[in-house]
Design an enzyme around this catalytic site. Structure first.
Site, mmCIF file in Angstrom:
data_model
loop_
_atom_site.group_PDB
_atom_site.id
_atom_site.type_symbol
_atom_site.label_atom_id
_atom_site.label_comp_id
_atom_site.label_asym_id
_atom_site.label_seq_id
_atom_site.Cartn_x
_atom_site.Cartn_y
_atom_site.Cartn_z
ATOM 1 N N ARG A 88 -16.258 -11.616 -23.093
ATOM 2 C CA ARG A 88 -15.163 -11.594 -22.518
ATOM 3 C C ARG A 88 -14.162 -10.797 -23.490
ATOM 4 O O ARG A 88 -13.381 -10.317 -23.038
ATOM 5 C CB ARG A 88 -14.602 -13.022 -22.815
ATOM 6 C CG ARG A 88 -15.129 -13.917 -21.735
ATOM 7 C CD ARG A 88 -14.810 -15.639 -22.149
ATOM 8 N NE ARG A 88 -15.166 -16.683 -21.017
ATOM 9 C CZ ARG A 88 -16.502 -17.389 -21.500
ATOM 10 N NH1 ARG A 88 -17.229 -17.175 -22.459
ATOM 11 N NH2 ARG A 88 -16.832 -18.204 -20.687
ATOM 12 N N HIS A 182 -12.649 -19.577 -26.679
ATOM 13 C CA HIS A 182 -13.407 -19.571 -25.095
ATOM 14 C C HIS A 182 -14.024 -18.247 -25.265
ATOM 15 O O HIS A 182 -14.033 -17.318 -24.559
ATOM 16 C CB HIS A 182 -12.111 -19.554 -24.195
ATOM 17 C CG HIS A 182 -12.738 -19.428 -22.554
ATOM 18 N ND1 HIS A 182 -13.624 -20.484 -22.244
ATOM 19 C CD2 HIS A 182 -12.604 -18.704 -21.687
ATOM 20 C CE1 HIS A 182 -13.934 -20.253 -21.007
ATOM 21 N NE2 HIS A 182 -13.166 -18.930 -20.621
#
Length: 314
Positions: A88, A182
């Site tokens: 990410r 995350h």
């Protein structure tokens, strides 16, 4: 209530469909930069609603932020999704440029909206929105990552425990939360908090099995990306729907979200109450002193440093 979703790709369009079908918002706007995409998906959703009882009106627009004017909630899903093998964090450069364009357009017409950030790297993109609006408005900005990670955590527990007990429903698993970043290495599944059929998770799974569940949860996004060739969209969209619903109905549900922590000066996942004014530290009668960020200080410190390094690329 009016909701605008910026980005009509897999996640944005699927979230629009889920929200519209439940009918808890009056107006929903899809915006995308690709000509005709948002308009086409909005039309498709509206046609599906003709077979439903929802009264939500869904419209689409190509880059015209004036159509999003006076939105109560703005969901940001736009940007480049992950590809197999990508983290990410590798998306920070390109997606930060997209975020700047989105914020300039969205805040011009909806300066008081609550922002739900989904674009990756989610914690850093959430931080970018907080930086843009100012920390005094941080309660109007939350990143939707913890809800998704917690759902993946619950799924892994469900599948593992179900093999042993033979019968299980998702609601039989409670207090199944993931905090921290995350990211594949920064999320913190709280296995010792999970309750299954009224008992601790350790009553059903061995330490080795719990470690397997935690590992599978942390790699959950990468696993699906490898299978699908792109990021997942059904579960992320459902996470968006649950967050927006809690805002729309002022439910103040406890939802793991990436929020700004003054103590560390950045956005990271923790449990907060989500309602009509955004998020608040109070949940289930607790206050900030019971933040899981503090209870899991050593692990969270590692997540904070990892996020800080990504934020430095902004």
């Amino acid at each position: 209530m009016k909701v605008s979703i910026i980005g009509a790709g897999n996640v944005g369009a699927t979230a629009a469909m889920k929200i519209a079908s439940e009918g808890f918002v009056k107006e929903l706007v899809l915006l995308d930069v690709k000509e005709g995409v948002a308009e086409g998906k909005a039309m498709d959703i509206m046609q599906s609603l003709m077979m439903d009882d929802s009264e939500t009106i869904v419209t689409g627009t190509t880059g015209d932020y004036s159509k999003t004017a006076n939105s109560d909630v703005i969901v940001i899903t736009s940007g480049v999704p992950r590809k197999p093998g990508m983290t990410r964090e590798e998306l920070v450069g390109v997606n930060s440029k997209v975020m700047t364009v989105v914020l300039d357009g969205a805040t011009k017409y909806s300066p008081d909206a609550i922002f739900v950030v989904v674009s990756n790297p989610m914690d850093t993109m959430t931080q970018m929105v907080v930086n843009y609006l100012g920390t005094e408005n941080a309660n109007r900005v939350l990143g939707m990552g913890g809800a998704l990670d917690s759902a993946r955590f619950k799924y892994n527990i469900f599948m593992k425990v179900r093999e042993k007990v033979g019968y299980l429903k998702p609601h039989n698993i409670q207090d199944c939360w993931v905090i921290g970043g995350h990211g594949d290495t920064t999320m913190i599944p709280l296995a010792n908090k999970v309750i299954v059929l009224g008992k601790p998770l350790s009553d059903y799974l061995t330490k080795e099995e719990i470690d397997e569940v935690v590992d599978a949860t942390m790699k959950g996004g990468a696993t699906l990306t490898k299978m699908l060739g792109t990021s997942a969209w059904e579960a992320p969209a459902q996470g968006i729907c649950e967050v927006v619903k809690s805002i729309a109905w002022d439910e103040c549900n406890t939802i793991p979200s990436s929020v700004y922590h003054p103590s560390v000066g950045l956005c990271i996942g923790d449990l907060v109450a989500v309602g009509s004014t955004g998020w608040d530290w109070e949940y289930d009668g607790c206050d900030e002193s019971k933040s899981y960020m503090k209870e899991y200080a050593s692990k969270c410190a590692e997540s904070v440093e990892a996020i800080r390094k990504v934020n430095a690329a902004l």
